[in-house]
Enzyme design. Structure first.
Site, PDB file in Angstrom:
ATOM      1  N   ALA A  31       0.842  -0.978   0.072  1.00  0.00           N
ATOM      2  CA  ALA A  31      -0.124  -0.017  -0.043  1.00  0.00           C
ATOM      3  C   ALA A  31       0.880   1.023   0.068  1.00  0.00           C
ATOM      4  O   ALA A  31       0.437   2.322  -0.540  1.00  0.00           O
ATOM      5  CB  ALA A  31      -0.870   0.108   1.175  1.00  0.00           C
ATOM      6  N   VAL A 125     -18.582 -10.864  -4.414  1.00  0.00           N
ATOM      7  CA  VAL A 125     -18.995 -11.958  -5.433  1.00  0.00           C
ATOM      8  C   VAL A 125     -17.855 -12.909  -5.197  1.00  0.00           C
ATOM      9  O   VAL A 125     -16.574 -12.632  -5.375  1.00  0.00           O
ATOM     10  CB  VAL A 125     -19.086 -11.498  -6.807  1.00  0.00           C
ATOM     11  CG1 VAL A 125     -19.511 -12.886  -7.644  1.00  0.00           C
ATOM     12  CG2 VAL A 125     -20.272 -10.404  -6.927  1.00  0.00           C
ATOM     13  N   ILE A 129     -12.267 -15.133  -4.300  1.00  0.00           N
ATOM     14  CA  ILE A 129     -11.827 -14.861  -5.816  1.00  0.00           C
ATOM     15  C   ILE A 129     -11.690 -13.639  -6.322  1.00  0.00           C
ATOM     16  O   ILE A 129     -12.937 -12.981  -6.217  1.00  0.00           O
ATOM     17  CB  ILE A 129     -12.890 -15.817  -6.692  1.00  0.00           C
ATOM     18  CG1 ILE A 129     -12.671 -17.309  -6.113  1.00  0.00           C
ATOM     19  CG2 ILE A 129     -12.185 -15.875  -8.285  1.00  0.00           C
ATOM     20  CD1 ILE A 129     -13.793 -18.326  -6.893  1.00  0.00           C
ATOM     21  N   GLY A 180     -18.847 -20.359   9.490  1.00  0.00           N
ATOM     22  CA  GLY A 180     -19.075 -19.190   9.140  1.00  0.00           C
ATOM     23  C   GLY A 180     -19.329 -18.844   7.639  1.00  0.00           C
ATOM     24  O   GLY A 180     -19.155 -17.832   6.894  1.00  0.00           O
ATOM     25  N   ASP A 194     -28.793 -15.344  -2.422  1.00  0.00           N
ATOM     26  CA  ASP A 194     -27.457 -14.875  -2.575  1.00  0.00           C
ATOM     27  C   ASP A 194     -26.507 -14.899  -3.659  1.00  0.00           C
ATOM     28  O   ASP A 194     -25.763 -14.201  -4.081  1.00  0.00           O
ATOM     29  CB  ASP A 194     -26.715 -15.629  -1.353  1.00  0.00           C
ATOM     30  CG  ASP A 194     -25.316 -15.004  -1.212  1.00  0.00           C
ATOM     31  OD1 ASP A 194     -24.924 -13.905  -0.613  1.00  0.00           O
ATOM     32  OD2 ASP A 194     -24.439 -15.946  -1.599  1.00  0.00           O
ATOM     33  N   LYS A 198     -25.324 -12.134  -6.461  1.00  0.00           N
ATOM     34  CA  LYS A 198     -23.903 -12.004  -6.936  1.00  0.00           C
ATOM     35  C   LYS A 198     -24.084 -12.064  -8.448  1.00  0.00           C
ATOM     36  O   LYS A 198     -23.133 -11.257  -9.406  1.00  0.00           O
ATOM     37  CB  LYS A 198     -23.084 -13.262  -6.374  1.00  0.00           C
ATOM     38  CG  LYS A 198     -22.873 -13.193  -4.984  1.00  0.00           C
ATOM     39  CD  LYS A 198     -22.395 -14.471  -4.249  1.00  0.00           C
ATOM     40  CE  LYS A 198     -22.010 -14.422  -2.859  1.00  0.00           C
ATOM     41  NZ  LYS A 198     -22.036 -15.767  -2.316  1.00  0.00           N
TER      42      LYS A 198
HETATM   43  P1  NAP Z   1     -21.930 -11.435  10.834  1.00  0.00           P
HETATM   44  O1  NAP Z   1     -20.845 -12.481  11.485  1.00  0.00           O
HETATM   45  O2  NAP Z   1     -23.134 -11.609  10.961  1.00  0.00           O
HETATM   46  O3  NAP Z   1     -21.432 -10.182  11.330  1.00  0.00           O
HETATM   47  C1  NAP Z   1     -21.988  -8.831  11.151  1.00  0.00           C
HETATM   48  C2  NAP Z   1     -21.513  -7.819  11.802  1.00  0.00           C
HETATM   49  O4  NAP Z   1     -22.259  -6.501  11.819  1.00  0.00           O
HETATM   50  C3  NAP Z   1     -21.549  -8.210  13.559  1.00  0.00           C
HETATM   51  O5  NAP Z   1     -20.504  -7.541  14.172  1.00  0.00           O
HETATM   52  C4  NAP Z   1     -22.659  -7.161  14.043  1.00  0.00           C
HETATM   53  O6  NAP Z   1     -22.575  -6.833  15.308  1.00  0.00           O
HETATM   54  C5  NAP Z   1     -22.515  -6.204  13.251  1.00  0.00           C
HETATM   55  N1  NAP Z   1     -24.013  -5.331  13.038  1.00  0.00           N
HETATM   56  C6  NAP Z   1     -25.217  -6.041  12.605  1.00  0.00           C
HETATM   57  N2  NAP Z   1     -26.151  -4.960  12.656  1.00  0.00           N
HETATM   58  C7  NAP Z   1     -25.735  -3.996  12.982  1.00  0.00           C
HETATM   59  C8  NAP Z   1     -26.091  -2.658  13.416  1.00  0.00           C
HETATM   60  N3  NAP Z   1     -27.414  -2.424  13.534  1.00  0.00           N
HETATM   61  N4  NAP Z   1     -25.411  -1.844  14.113  1.00  0.00           N
HETATM   62  C9  NAP Z   1     -23.967  -2.178  14.386  1.00  0.00           C
HETATM   63  N5  NAP Z   1     -23.348  -3.144  13.863  1.00  0.00           N
HETATM   64  C10 NAP Z   1     -24.248  -4.170  13.460  1.00  0.00           C
HETATM   65  O7  NAP Z   1     -21.590 -11.346   9.280  1.00  0.00           O
HETATM   66  P2  NAP Z   1     -20.376 -11.738   8.222  1.00  0.00           P
HETATM   67  O8  NAP Z   1     -20.449 -13.259   7.696  1.00  0.00           O
HETATM   68  O9  NAP Z   1     -19.327 -11.248   8.784  1.00  0.00           O
HETATM   69  O10 NAP Z   1     -20.825 -10.976   7.000  1.00  0.00           O
HETATM   70  C11 NAP Z   1     -20.726  -9.487   6.830  1.00  0.00           C
HETATM   71  C12 NAP Z   1     -21.092  -9.007   5.327  1.00  0.00           C
HETATM   72  O11 NAP Z   1     -20.262  -9.930   4.341  1.00  0.00           O
HETATM   73  C13 NAP Z   1     -22.434  -9.571   4.831  1.00  0.00           C
HETATM   74  O12 NAP Z   1     -22.956  -8.512   3.978  1.00  0.00           O
HETATM   75  C14 NAP Z   1     -22.124 -10.728   4.202  1.00  0.00           C
HETATM   76  O13 NAP Z   1     -23.058 -11.056   3.067  1.00  0.00           O
HETATM   77  C15 NAP Z   1     -20.869 -10.549   3.572  1.00  0.00           C
HETATM   78  N6  NAP Z   1     -19.964 -11.747   3.182  1.00  0.00           N
HETATM   79  C16 NAP Z   1     -19.823 -12.750   4.019  1.00  0.00           C
HETATM   80  C17 NAP Z   1     -18.854 -13.854   3.932  1.00  0.00           C
HETATM   81  C18 NAP Z   1     -19.040 -14.703   4.701  1.00  0.00           C
HETATM   82  O14 NAP Z   1     -18.302 -15.668   4.180  1.00  0.00           O
HETATM   83  N7  NAP Z   1     -19.015 -14.651   6.079  1.00  0.00           N
HETATM   84  C19 NAP Z   1     -18.496 -13.820   2.345  1.00  0.00           C
HETATM   85  C20 NAP Z   1     -18.834 -12.873   1.640  1.00  0.00           C
HETATM   86  C21 NAP Z   1     -19.537 -11.677   1.896  1.00  0.00           C
HETATM   87  P3  NAP Z   1     -22.553  -8.132  16.608  1.00  0.00           P
HETATM   88  O15 NAP Z   1     -21.337  -8.832  16.372  1.00  0.00           O
HETATM   89  O16 NAP Z   1     -22.783  -7.277  17.836  1.00  0.00           O
HETATM   90  O17 NAP Z   1     -23.632  -8.972  16.308  1.00  0.00           O
HETATM   91  N1  HSE Z   2     -23.236 -17.033   2.442  1.00  0.00           N
HETATM   92  C1  HSE Z   2     -22.346 -16.737   1.105  1.00  0.00           C
HETATM   93  C2  HSE Z   2     -21.874 -18.135   0.627  1.00  0.00           C
HETATM   94  C3  HSE Z   2     -21.027 -16.195   1.861  1.00  0.00           C
HETATM   95  O1  HSE Z   2     -22.077 -19.011   1.216  1.00  0.00           O
HETATM   96  O2  HSE Z   2     -21.450 -18.072  -0.382  1.00  0.00           O
HETATM   97  C4  HSE Z   2     -20.194 -15.663   0.614  1.00  0.00           C
HETATM   98  O3  HSE Z   2     -20.689 -14.656  -0.173  1.00  0.00           O
END
Ligand code: NAP
Ligand code: HSE
Length: 423
Positions: A31, A125, A129, A180, A194, A198
């Protein structure tokens, strides 16, 4: 120094903080600046976390903080996330998000709001990747003829384990949640939405399509049974949840559904939480992208790559890759052409097959292959068959007629068959 605020310190947010620390040397070298997480927003301050950063429960405290340069949105959901990201842009902060649901609904408004403020979304997405970069930058000289991919890690994990006989649907889904992989509401994964979110993001970059999830054909993986994997094996297929975009003349077809694909195809070999996307460009031909599609670290890898790009001062605009809008129409789902697989439970007696063949014939459908398997119940049999290519509208009419037949003991179950190699 670049100062980052993270809205959402859950599975992905925690990984981002940990990896920024663990790989600090290489990240700083790439960076050219130190990247420091100054604050995070969460819902519950009492929850035990593996990272130690100052926390707030107010996401807008981060978007309005004059000491923050980049807002990383990792909270999920649509409307609140939209207000958070909008507030960040209004405060002239660069944005990085992994939130595909947000982008499925608001990507064009966000592009408009962002203008020249960097707005990056690589992790939205296919997790780790770098498919956004590949499509938006690497393949920008091409007309994109087709995108076909496994874009949901949770569903691929479930289908892989079901095929191997390693548990029932609900147990495997629970495992995926514990690892997760799944969304906060796993219905988004298993009902196909989902993967549709994407696909819509990629369709904007490939074709300039401005559609919402409700506008396209979306089916999830519920209802698939062991018998369907048996048929697939017998006829040389695998069952995958595919996101499909195809362009023919000026029309783009977009759909997400479980699909039987030939087991020799690269994409058929993708197992577990891995994702794989095939993109066919008119100049380059087919390119295929493979890697972990979900999970904290894989997703954080993509999120941090965007933070590094922004810290370097890279020009990330226009967000969706088009400086001038492009007009492409969408094909109606009834017009889609496909082959189909059907599973039926029927009375095992003379004349039934002829009746089924008549219903198909009346709807311009021709049968390609068939298997009969004994059912547990006496006098019943499973009929597993595949059709030649026909119109979606015709198969839907045939299914509707079949449902009203007394000899059918359950509603027929259908999976579309995708034959590759048409490009
Ligand atoms: P997660 O584990 O449910 O984490 C969500 C976080 O957001 C938690 O820390 C939660 O707080 C916080 N949060 C939710 N509502 C809130 C609010 N109103 N005010 C303040 N904080 C709030 O979700 P994640 O799996 O990390 O996913 C996060 C994003 O990445 C989502 O959009 C998901 O679609 C995307 N994503 C996830 C993955 C995956 O493999 N997990 C892959 C690609 C994309 P608390 O901890 O206090 O509950
Ligand atoms: N829930 C999503 C999946 C996370 O299983 O592919 C990654 O976007």
């Amino acid at each position: 120094m670049v100062r980052v605020g993270i809205v959402g310190v859950g599975t992905v947010g925690e990984s981002v903080v940990k990896i920024l620390k663990k790989n600090k040397d290489i990240i700083q070298a790439r960076a050219g600046k130190e990247i420091v997480v100054v604050k995070g927003a969460v819902r519950d301050l009492e929850k035990t976390r593996e990272v130690d950063i100052p926390l707030t429960t107010d996401p807008f405290e981060i978007t309005q903080d004059p000491n923050i340069d980049i807002v990383v949105e990792l909270m999920g959901g649509v409307e609140l996330a939209y207000r958070v990201v909008k507030s960040a842009l209004e405060n002239k902060k660069a944005v990085v998000t992994a939130n595909k649901a947000l982008l499925a609904y608001h990507r064009y408004e966000l592009q408009q709001l962002a203008q020249d403020i960097p707005f990056e979304f690589e992790a939205s997405v296919a997790g780790g990747i770098p498919i956004i970069k590949a499509l938006r930058e690497g393949l920008s000289a091409n007309h994109i003829l087709a995108i076909r991919g496994i874009m949901n890690g949770t569903c691929n994990y479930i289908l892989t384990k079901m095929e191997r006989g390693e548990g029932d649907f609900n147990t495997i889904l629970k495992e995926a949640q514990e690892l997760g992989y799944a969304e906060a509401d796993p219905a988004f994964d298993i009902d196909g939405y989902d993967a549709a979110h994407k696909l819509l993001i990629l369709a904007s970059i490939a074709y300039g399509i401005d559609a919402k999830p409700e506008d396209i054909l979306v089916e999830g993986i519920k209802g698939i049974e062991a018998l369907d994997f048996e048929f697939a094996k017998e006829f040389g297929y695998k069952i995958k949840l595919l996101s499909i975009a195809k362009k023919r003349e000026d029309e783009v077809e977009l759909r997400v559904h479980p699909t039987l694909i030939r087991e020799k195809e690269l994409i058929a070999k993708i197992e577990g939480v891995m994702n794989g996307i095939s993109v066919i460009g008119d100049v380059v031909g087919e390119t295929v992208y493979y890697g972990p599609g979900a999970g904290g670290d894989a997703t954080a890898s993509a999120v941090i790559s965007n933070i590094i790009d922004i810290a370097r001062g890279g020009n990330c605009s226009p967000m969706l890759g088009f400086k001038k809008p492009l007009e492409a129409g969408m094909k109606l789902s009834q017009e889609i052409l496909s082959k189909y697989y059907l599973r039926m439970v029927v009375e095992d007696k003379p004349g039934i097959l002829a009746k089924i063949a008549t219903i198909f014939g009346e709807n311009n459908i021709s049968i390609e292959s068939m298997l009969q398997k004994a059912a547990k119940e006496e006098k019943l049999a499973y009929l597993l068959l595949s059709t030649h290519c026909c119109k979606e509208e015709d198969i839907q009419k045939a299914l509707s007629t079949l449902k009203s037949q007394q000899f059918l003991k359950q509603n027929p179950f259908m999976i579309r068959i995708e034959e590759y190699g048409n490009y």
